[in-house]
Design a protein around this motif. Structure first.
Motif, PDB file in Angstrom:
ATOM      1  N   LEU A 158       2.605   0.613  -0.945  1.00 37.43           N
ATOM      2  CA  LEU A 158       1.577  -0.226  -0.312  1.00 37.43           C
ATOM      3  C   LEU A 158       0.533   0.620   0.409  1.00 37.43           C
ATOM      4  N   LEU A 159       0.985   1.676   1.057  1.00 33.07           N
ATOM      5  CA  LEU A 159       0.081   2.575   1.757  1.00 33.07           C
ATOM      6  C   LEU A 159      -0.893   3.227   0.771  1.00 33.07           C
ATOM      7  N   ASP A 178      10.562   4.018  -1.843  1.00 35.08           N
ATOM      8  CA  ASP A 178       9.958   3.533  -0.598  1.00 35.08           C
ATOM      9  C   ASP A 178       8.754   2.637  -0.905  1.00 35.08           C
ATOM     10  N   SER A 179       8.943   1.333  -0.792  1.00 34.94           N
ATOM     11  CA  SER A 179       7.850   0.393  -1.100  1.00 34.94           C
ATOM     12  C   SER A 179       6.707   0.495  -0.092  1.00 34.94           C
ATOM     13  N   TYR A 180       6.990   0.933   1.136  1.00 33.79           N
ATOM     14  CA  TYR A 180       5.924   1.112   2.130  1.00 33.79           C
ATOM     15  C   TYR A 180       4.919   2.156   1.650  1.00 33.79           C
ATOM     16  N   PRO A 185      -2.798   0.948   9.830  1.00 30.46           N
ATOM     17  CA  PRO A 185      -2.795  -0.285   9.041  1.00 30.46           C
ATOM     18  C   PRO A 185      -3.914  -1.260   9.413  1.00 30.46           C
ATOM     19  N   GLY A 209       2.284   8.878   5.969  1.00 34.51           N
ATOM     20  CA  GLY A 209       2.681   7.504   6.263  1.00 34.51           C
ATOM     21  C   GLY A 209       2.656   7.208   7.753  1.00 34.51           C
ATOM     22  N   ALA A 223       6.841   7.798  -3.127  1.00 33.62           N
ATOM     23  CA  ALA A 223       7.381   6.437  -3.143  1.00 33.62           C
ATOM     24  C   ALA A 223       8.380   6.270  -4.276  1.00 33.62           C
TER      25      ALA A 223
END
Length: 91
Positions: free
Chosen positions: A66-67, A61-63, A19, A14, A56
């Motif tokens: 998305l990752l 962990d929503s990040y 990004p 992460g 996740a």
């Protein structure tokens, strides 16, 4: 112990994620590292998505969700081609 190591690995991925480019760079330890830059990726990064989804879920962990979705989409766009693209190579 293995669970903690896997969660640490997911967090590390992460932190490596770019990004702007939607990719996890190959990194300094990659076999190809001497010939590529920080914006290089490999289809092998798709293997990280399973770990990221699992972490996740465990961490809430929503990040990381998305990752992992972003990495999968990047690999699909940049490393997976229709069979016709390989016809010149007899595939």
């Amino acid at each position: 112990m293995a669970r903690d190591a896997a969660l640490t690995a997911a967090r590390s991925l992460g932190q490596m994620f770019n990004p702007k480019l939607s990719l996890i760079p190959l990194g300094q330890d990659a076999e190809e590292a001497s010939a590529v830059g920080a914006a290089e990726s490999s289809i092998d990064s798709l293997q990280a998505t399973g770990l990221l989804y699992w972490a996740a879920d465990r961490l809430g962990d929503s990040y990381l969700v998305l990752l992992s979705q972003s990495v999968a989409a990047f690999v699909d766009r940049n490393h997976i081609f229709e069979k016709t693209h390989f016809s010149a190579w007899g595939g």
